[in-house]
Enzyme design. Structure first.
Site, mmCIF file in Angstrom:
data_model
loop_
_atom_site.group_PDB
_atom_site.id
_atom_site.type_symbol
_atom_site.label_atom_id
_atom_site.label_comp_id
_atom_site.label_asym_id
_atom_site.label_seq_id
_atom_site.Cartn_x
_atom_site.Cartn_y
_atom_site.Cartn_z
ATOM 1 N N ASP A 26 -22.506 -45.034 -10.436
ATOM 2 C CA ASP A 26 -22.659 -43.713 -11.028
ATOM 3 C C ASP A 26 -22.132 -42.689 -10.020
ATOM 4 O O ASP A 26 -22.770 -42.433 -8.996
ATOM 5 C CB ASP A 26 -24.151 -43.486 -11.339
ATOM 6 C CG ASP A 26 -24.437 -42.076 -11.846
ATOM 7 O OD1 ASP A 26 -23.512 -41.251 -11.909
ATOM 8 O OD2 ASP A 26 -25.619 -41.822 -12.164
ATOM 9 N N GLN A 82 -22.644 -37.496 -8.964
ATOM 10 C CA GLN A 82 -22.890 -36.542 -7.873
ATOM 11 C C GLN A 82 -21.995 -36.783 -6.668
ATOM 12 O O GLN A 82 -22.101 -36.056 -5.681
ATOM 13 C CB GLN A 82 -24.364 -36.619 -7.438
ATOM 14 C CG GLN A 82 -25.347 -36.166 -8.489
ATOM 15 C CD GLN A 82 -25.250 -34.667 -8.810
ATOM 16 O OE1 GLN A 82 -24.643 -33.892 -8.083
ATOM 17 N NE2 GLN A 82 -25.840 -34.283 -9.927
ATOM 18 N N LYS A 135 -19.536 -31.498 -13.703
ATOM 19 C CA LYS A 135 -20.032 -31.446 -12.322
ATOM 20 C C LYS A 135 -18.884 -31.408 -11.315
ATOM 21 O O LYS A 135 -19.100 -31.384 -10.113
ATOM 22 C CB LYS A 135 -20.926 -32.661 -12.046
ATOM 23 C CG LYS A 135 -22.229 -32.631 -12.860
ATOM 24 C CD LYS A 135 -23.169 -33.704 -12.415
ATOM 25 C CE LYS A 135 -24.244 -33.999 -13.442
ATOM 26 N NZ LYS A 135 -25.280 -32.965 -13.516
#
Ligand code: PMP
Length: 602
Positions: free
Chosen positions: A397, A400, A423
């Site tokens: 993932d 971030q 993001k």
């Protein structure tokens, strides 16, 4: 007309350096002389650059009398050969009769790849000399109507085209860590952080983000909620406007010009994502709504087909709900077991425990590269290698991590990698799933509908190969194009310089927070990116968030969709400032000052 193949060649300077204006001019002149009267099929542009790739030789006339007046060449973007190009494969495969598009083909200093810039005004014929002169002139600071495909130069009445900004030196991807010989300390290689590049100037970057001049409640906006979503540069906003003003159409199906433009832009954005992730092929890039949809897609396709009763799925204790819930649901549905690698008091995954949880029943490992709650950077490449050694497939993932550090899915060796566009300075509702080609090829479809089929009868249906197989229905075309522009923009800043800048901000923030009495910073991971989480003794986090907002400071206060990791630290909620390219030490000062005032008033 001279035969281009009989012309002497000029070798452009060694890639990735930029040719000088004289060389460019000669190349352009050669092209003008070689122009045929009518449009004709020409070979597609050369293959994408890879290691050792060198720009092709370009034919020039023997005694080049400049046809083009000298043109100021933007520093980071150089047009090498001007190459007329007929429809790219995506369209040609669908319908050979689509009107040809033309492109300026060249190199970007920021990315070792050919870039193609659509020229929408010239769809039906090759440009004449005057038109090409105009196109070249449009590259000058005066600007003009050259439309980028998937990023690149945008003309704007109000702003400098972002490609005109000098770029920091090209960066290289760090090597993947190797499997540890022994203890914990060997697992995280010392971070050799380059100093922020001379070309990296957040005060210049801020000017690219119109919203950052907003005032809220009479105060200047201090945007420290980047882990929730990032603000959008003008390059992205204008790219979206350009799409809707000049390119909007459904893709792939129709034999008309706008369908060709929209398809070109969409597929160019896929190529932008490929380059950004350093994937081997754009067929490995599936557009999805975001990280959440990417993970659900893998759980519902590969997971359903490959995970059964008694199998195990391993995640870490750091995960966002998006990387917990789909696996929990899958495990429940098929009778598998969800295992969780624990996190230590500093907020790092305990690698020995992770290793101990890998076993012959582990079919899949899914882990984050950066925790959205604590900012922990996990030793993802190491964990991937360990999982592979145990025979498991791995999803990483990257929601971030992608805004904060260089990404290289091939070095990481993840089987799948997901991230969300919003993001990483792109639009909401768009993101990407990377999957290794052989794995995607073997995965069943996710949703059924248009675009993803090869043939349909009431008796039998065959499917498209990836990525179309996983893109049923009309996708988020414009926002995919916007995402391409965002990635191009971010890449132009140099991800290593971005990482160095943000690291300095986070260190400053942590250091100053430690001086405020009553503040408890949650976690002290070996490496942190993007995020700092804290609580203030005696004041609930929502109240802190509200009081900061009164000072114009936007942070997130809550559980950050990561309840298990906060509960690991005995908390239900934290205050979470999160940083991005446009944040400055002034933002840190504003935050710390406001927290001190809250403490005094508490
Ligand atoms: N993973 C992580 C680590 C995240 O931070 C987020 C968003 N906060 C997600 C997944 C989900 O992203 P999205 O909501 O954009 O799908």
């Amino acid at each position: 007309m001279p035969d281009p193949t009989s012309l002497p060649t000029v070798e452009p300077p060694g890639f990735p350096g930029l040719p000088d204006a004289g060389v460019l001019q000669e190349m352009a002149n050669a092209f003008f002389r070689a122009l045929p009267g009518d449009a004709r099929e020409v070979p597609p542009p050369p293959a994408m650059a890879g290691p050792g790739f060198a720009p092709p030789s370009v034919p020039v006339p023997p005694a080049a009398t400049p046809v083009v007046p000298s043109v100021p060449v933007p520093v980071p973007f150089a047009i090498l050969p001007l190459t007329p190009d007929v429809n790219p494969g995506s369209i040609a495969d669908q319908n050979r009769s689509v009107a040809p598009s033309l492109y300026l083909t060249g190199f970007s200093a920021s990315r070792p790849a050919f870039e193609r810039k659509a020229i929408p005004a010239l769809d039906r014929s090759l440009p004449n000399e005057a038109e090409l002169k105009a196109l070249l002139a449009d590259r000058a600071p005066a600007r003009g109507p050259v439309a980028p495909t998937g990023g690149g130069a945008m003309s704007s009445p109000t702003s400098e085209p972002y490609f005109l900004r000098p770029l920091p030196a090209p960066t290289s991807f760090p090597a993947a860590p190797t499997l540890p010989a022994g203890g914990r300390t060997a697992l995280v290689p010392p971070a050799a952080r380059p100093a922020a590049g001379a070309g990296f100037d957040p005060s210049v970057i801020r000017k690219d983000f119109p919203i950052l001049t907003e005032r809220v409640g009479g105060k200047p906006l201090v945007w420290l909620d980047n882990a929730a979503t990032t603000q959008k540069p003008r390059a992205v906003i204008e790219r979206l406007v350009w799409f809707y003003e000049h390119e909007n159409s459904n893709i792939h199906r129709a034999a008309h010009t706008l369908a060709a433009r929209a398809t070109d832009a969409y597929e160019a954005a896929r190529e932008d994502v490929r380059a950004f992730l350093n994937a081997g092929s754009s067929d490995e890039i599936v557009f999805v709504r975001g990280a959440t949809e990417g993970i659900n897609l893998v759980a519902e396709t590969w997971g359903r087909a490959n995970i059964g009763a008694g199998d195990e799925i391993l995640i870490t204790g750091l995960e966002h709900h998006a990387n917990i819930v789909p696996w929990y649901r899958l495990a429940k549905a098929v009778g598998a077991t969800l295992r969780v690698a624990p996190v230590d008091d500093k907020g790092d995954v305990i690698v020995e425990a992770f290793a101990g949880l890998l076993g012959p029943r582990t079919r899949l490992v899914s882990l984050t590269q950066v925790s959205n709650a604590l900012g922990t950077v996990t030793p993802a490449a190491l964990l991937v290698a360990m999982a592979h050694a145990a025979g498991a497939k791995v999803l990483v993932d990257g929601a971030q991590s992608v805004p904060h550090m260089p990404t290289d899915v091939r070095a990481l060796d993840a089987d799948w990698f997901v991230f969300s566009g919003h993001k990483v300075f792109g639009p909401t509702g768009i993101g990407a799933l990377y999957g290794k080609k052989a794995i995607l090829d073997a995965m069943p479809p996710y949703q059924g509908g248009g675009n993803m089929i090869a043939d349909v009868t009431f008796e039998a249906i065959s499917y498209q190969p990836p990525p179309s197989r996983f893109e049923a229905g009309t996708g988020n075309i414009a926002d995919a194009v916007g995402l391409g522009a965002a990635l191009t923009y971010l890449s132009s800043l140099g991800l290593a310089a971005v990482a160095a800048h943000e690291h300095a901000l986070i260190e400053d923030c942590v250091r100053q927070l430690k001086t405020v009495s009553g503040v408890r910073i949650v976690g002290d991971p070996a490496e942190r990116a993007g995020v700092v989480s804290f609580v203030i003794e005696g004041i609930n986090t929502e109240e802190v968030g509200r009081r900061l907002a009164q000072d114009g400071i936007a942070v997130r206060a809550g559980h950050h969709c990561a309840q298990p990791v906060l509960r690991r630290f005995g908390l239900e909620s934290t205050v979470r400032p999160s940083f991005a390219i446009y944040n400055t030490h002034d933002d840190v000062e504003a935050l710390i000052g406001a927290i001190r005032r809250i403490r005094v008033g508490a």
